[in-house]
Scaffold this motif. Structure first.
Motif, PDB file in Angstrom:
ATOM      1  N   LEU A  25       0.829  -1.207   0.000  1.00  0.00           N
ATOM      2  CA  LEU A  25       0.000   0.000   0.000  1.00  0.00           C
ATOM      3  C   LEU A  25       0.863   1.256   0.000  1.00  0.00           C
ATOM      4  O   LEU A  25       0.489   2.276  -0.587  1.00  0.00           O
ATOM      5  N   ALA A  26       2.029   1.198   0.644  1.00  0.00           N
ATOM      6  CA  ALA A  26       2.958   2.328   0.608  1.00  0.00           C
ATOM      7  C   ALA A  26       3.463   2.551  -0.817  1.00  0.00           C
ATOM      8  O   ALA A  26       3.532   3.689  -1.294  1.00  0.00           O
ATOM      9  N   LEU A  27       3.808   1.485  -1.509  1.00  0.00           N
ATOM     10  CA  LEU A  27       4.259   1.603  -2.900  1.00  0.00           C
ATOM     11  C   LEU A  27       3.125   2.100  -3.795  1.00  0.00           C
ATOM     12  O   LEU A  27       3.356   2.875  -4.724  1.00  0.00           O
ATOM     13  N   ALA A  28       1.913   1.663  -3.503  1.00  0.00           N
ATOM     14  CA  ALA A  28       0.763   2.138  -4.277  1.00  0.00           C
ATOM     15  C   ALA A  28       0.578   3.641  -4.087  1.00  0.00           C
ATOM     16  O   ALA A  28       0.249   4.352  -5.039  1.00  0.00           O
ATOM     17  N   ALA A  29       0.812   4.125  -2.879  1.00  0.00           N
ATOM     18  CA  ALA A  29       0.696   5.558  -2.620  1.00  0.00           C
ATOM     19  C   ALA A  29       1.716   6.344  -3.435  1.00  0.00           C
ATOM     20  O   ALA A  29       1.405   7.416  -3.966  1.00  0.00           O
ATOM     21  N   ILE A  30       2.929   5.821  -3.565  1.00  0.00           N
ATOM     22  CA  ILE A  30       3.957   6.489  -4.364  1.00  0.00           C
ATOM     23  C   ILE A  30       3.548   6.509  -5.832  1.00  0.00           C
ATOM     24  O   ILE A  30       3.681   7.525  -6.514  1.00  0.00           O
ATOM     25  N   CYS A  31       3.015   5.410  -6.314  1.00  0.00           N
ATOM     26  CA  CYS A  31       2.581   5.338  -7.716  1.00  0.00           C
ATOM     27  C   CYS A  31       1.415   6.282  -7.982  1.00  0.00           C
ATOM     28  O   CYS A  31       1.193   6.693  -9.112  1.00  0.00           O
ATOM     29  N   SER A  37       7.269  10.457   2.045  1.00  0.00           N
ATOM     30  CA  SER A  37       6.982  10.625   3.476  1.00  0.00           C
ATOM     31  C   SER A  37       5.609  10.053   3.817  1.00  0.00           C
ATOM     32  O   SER A  37       5.447   9.383   4.833  1.00  0.00           O
ATOM     33  N   ASP A  38       4.632  10.321   2.956  1.00  0.00           N
ATOM     34  CA  ASP A  38       3.295   9.747   3.157  1.00  0.00           C
ATOM     35  C   ASP A  38       3.347   8.231   3.060  1.00  0.00           C
ATOM     36  O   ASP A  38       2.699   7.520   3.829  1.00  0.00           O
ATOM     37  N   ALA A  39       4.132   7.731   2.122  1.00  0.00           N
ATOM     38  CA  ALA A  39       4.270   6.285   1.961  1.00  0.00           C
ATOM     39  C   ALA A  39       4.914   5.668   3.202  1.00  0.00           C
ATOM     40  O   ALA A  39       4.540   4.575   3.619  1.00  0.00           O
ATOM     41  N   ALA A  40       5.862   6.370   3.797  1.00  0.00           N
ATOM     42  CA  ALA A  40       6.508   5.866   5.015  1.00  0.00           C
ATOM     43  C   ALA A  40       5.497   5.752   6.149  1.00  0.00           C
ATOM     44  O   ALA A  40       5.488   4.771   6.897  1.00  0.00           O
ATOM     45  N   ARG A  41       4.624   6.744   6.265  1.00  0.00           N
ATOM     46  CA  ARG A  41       3.588   6.681   7.304  1.00  0.00           C
ATOM     47  C   ARG A  41       2.623   5.530   7.029  1.00  0.00           C
ATOM     48  O   ARG A  41       2.227   4.807   7.934  1.00  0.00           O
ATOM     49  N   THR A  42       2.244   5.350   5.767  1.00  0.00           N
ATOM     50  CA  THR A  42       1.343   4.257   5.392  1.00  0.00           C
ATOM     51  C   THR A  42       1.990   2.904   5.657  1.00  0.00           C
ATOM     52  O   THR A  42       1.351   1.985   6.160  1.00  0.00           O
TER      53      THR A  42
END
Length: 54
Positions: A25-31, A37-42
């Motif tokens: 889900l963090a990688l999906a947020a980056i895509c 930073s948001d991906a790290a929190r996710t």
């Protein structure tokens, strides 16, 4: 090669491993044009960890 968010989301739905779900889900947020930073929190990690994944 372009990887779309839906690919990561689909993989996240198929797995039972919660740590892997958070990473996907963090990688999906980056895509989805999110910040690392948001991906790290996710993903429940640090920015440095996310940078290692990407």
């Amino acid at each position: 090669m372009t990887i779309r968010r839906s690919c990561f989301s689909q993989l996240a739905r198929q797995t039972k491993d919660t740590d892997q779900i958070r990473r996907l889900l963090a990688l999906a947020a980056i895509c989805d044009d999110g910040s690392r930073s948001d991906a790290a929190r996710t993903g429940g990690g640090t920015l440095l960890i996310v940078q290692d994944w990407v």
